[in-house]
Scaffold this active site. Structure first.
Site, PDB file in Angstrom:
ATOM      1  N   TYR A  14       0.893  -0.944   0.785  1.00 54.99           N
ATOM      2  CA  TYR A  14      -0.382   0.839   0.227  1.00 54.99           C
ATOM      3  C   TYR A  14       0.615   1.231  -0.100  1.00 54.99           C
ATOM      4  O   TYR A  14       0.023   2.744  -0.275  1.00 54.99           O
ATOM      5  CB  TYR A  14      -0.941   0.347   1.158  1.00 54.99           C
ATOM      6  CG  TYR A  14      -1.792  -0.933   1.195  1.00 54.99           C
ATOM      7  CD1 TYR A  14      -2.848  -1.328   0.845  1.00 54.99           C
ATOM      8  CD2 TYR A  14      -1.449  -1.880   2.276  1.00 54.99           C
ATOM      9  CE1 TYR A  14      -4.118  -2.323   0.729  1.00 54.99           C
ATOM     10  CE2 TYR A  14      -2.710  -3.717   2.514  1.00 54.99           C
ATOM     11  CZ  TYR A  14      -3.789  -3.811   1.662  1.00 54.99           C
ATOM     12  OH  TYR A  14      -4.419  -4.070   1.508  1.00 54.99           O
ATOM     13  N   HIS A  19      -4.230   5.893  -1.921  1.00 59.68           N
ATOM     14  CA  HIS A  19      -5.310   5.807  -0.280  1.00 59.68           C
ATOM     15  C   HIS A  19      -4.444   6.113   0.778  1.00 59.68           C
ATOM     16  O   HIS A  19      -4.476   6.519   2.228  1.00 59.68           O
ATOM     17  CB  HIS A  19      -5.965   4.969  -0.085  1.00 59.68           C
ATOM     18  CG  HIS A  19      -7.139   5.147   0.930  1.00 59.68           C
ATOM     19  ND1 HIS A  19      -7.912   6.197   0.584  1.00 59.68           N
ATOM     20  CD2 HIS A  19      -8.027   3.975   1.181  1.00 59.68           C
ATOM     21  CE1 HIS A  19      -8.952   5.366   0.644  1.00 59.68           C
ATOM     22  NE2 HIS A  19      -8.877   4.642   2.276  1.00 59.68           N
ATOM     23  N   ASN A  66     -10.248   1.612   7.507  1.00 58.21           N
ATOM     24  CA  ASN A  66     -11.427   1.720   7.763  1.00 58.21           C
ATOM     25  C   ASN A  66     -11.433   1.446   9.546  1.00 58.21           C
ATOM     26  O   ASN A  66     -12.870   1.925  10.353  1.00 58.21           O
ATOM     27  CB  ASN A  66     -12.461   0.363   7.498  1.00 58.21           C
ATOM     28  CG  ASN A  66     -12.246   0.779   5.717  1.00 58.21           C
ATOM     29  OD1 ASN A  66     -11.920   1.487   5.083  1.00 58.21           O
ATOM     30  ND2 ASN A  66     -13.418  -0.032   5.907  1.00 58.21           N
TER      31      ASN A  66
END
Length: 202
Positions: A14, A19, A66
């Protein structure tokens, strides 16, 4: 004490994702001030030091995006901070063009799951945030796939200037307050921060 949180997902896969721009900006800020993320506490990696005369904790939650609120709320409670005045959250925003940054004192999550989690676990929308524009996905792209994809080459070339502007904005918040930072940085970016449209991701 001031808590500055960058949002993202932990893991090498990631690192260069859109993001993860919150993590990326925080890494730049820490490097600029000679700080290292060598502490772990309350599900976050921390770097501590002094910026613009203010004692700071820079935090990267490793809960995944999240569930960011689990780490942020725990840190706010641990350091006994008022989130309305001593918390700043940095994260990506699809609704802002690439290269645009916006500071605001509070408000809704605007669909950003990490911010939604923070609101849920803090029990308030009143905490400053710095939104970093990543632009809308090209036609035919799913938003989730877009935010979890890597920057394009053109975007990569513009990132150092974007990171520097975000760091300048954070430093202004710490040294002069949120209102001064909003007046100075809530403006349209220069054209060179806008990459060519529809370039494929790296």
């Amino acid at each position: 004490m001031f808590l500055v949180v960058g949002l993202g997902n932990p893991g090498e896969q990631y690192v260069r994702n859109r993001h993860n721009v919150g993590f990326q900006c925080l890494s730049y800020l820490a490097q600029r001030h000679g700080l290292a993320f060598n502490e772990k506490q309350h599900r976050a990696r921390l770097a501590t030091g002094v910026i613009r005369g203010q004692r700071v904790v820079l935090a990267k939650p490793f809960t995944y995006m999240n569930d960011s609120g689990l780490a942020v709320a725990a840190l706010v409670r641990w350091y006994k901070l008022d989130p309305a005045t001593h918390l700043l959250v940095i994260y990506d925003d699809l609704d802002l063009p690439f290269g645009t940054i916006r500071l605001r004192p509070g408000g809704s999550a605007g669909g950003q799951r990490g911010v939604q989690s923070i609101i849920q676990h803090l029990g308030t929308q009143q905490f400053p945030r710095l939104r970093v524009g990543i632009g809308r996905p090209p036609a035919g792209w799913d938003a989730k796939d877009y935010v979890l994809s890597n920057w394009t080459r053109a975007e990569e070339a513009a990132l150092p200037e974007l990171y520097a502007r975000v760091a300048d904005a954070v430093e202004t918040v710490l040294g002069e307050g949120l209102a001064a930072a909003m007046n100075r940085f809530n403006v349209a970016p220069r054209d060179e921060l806008r990459p060519p449209a529809n370039e494929p991701s790296c």
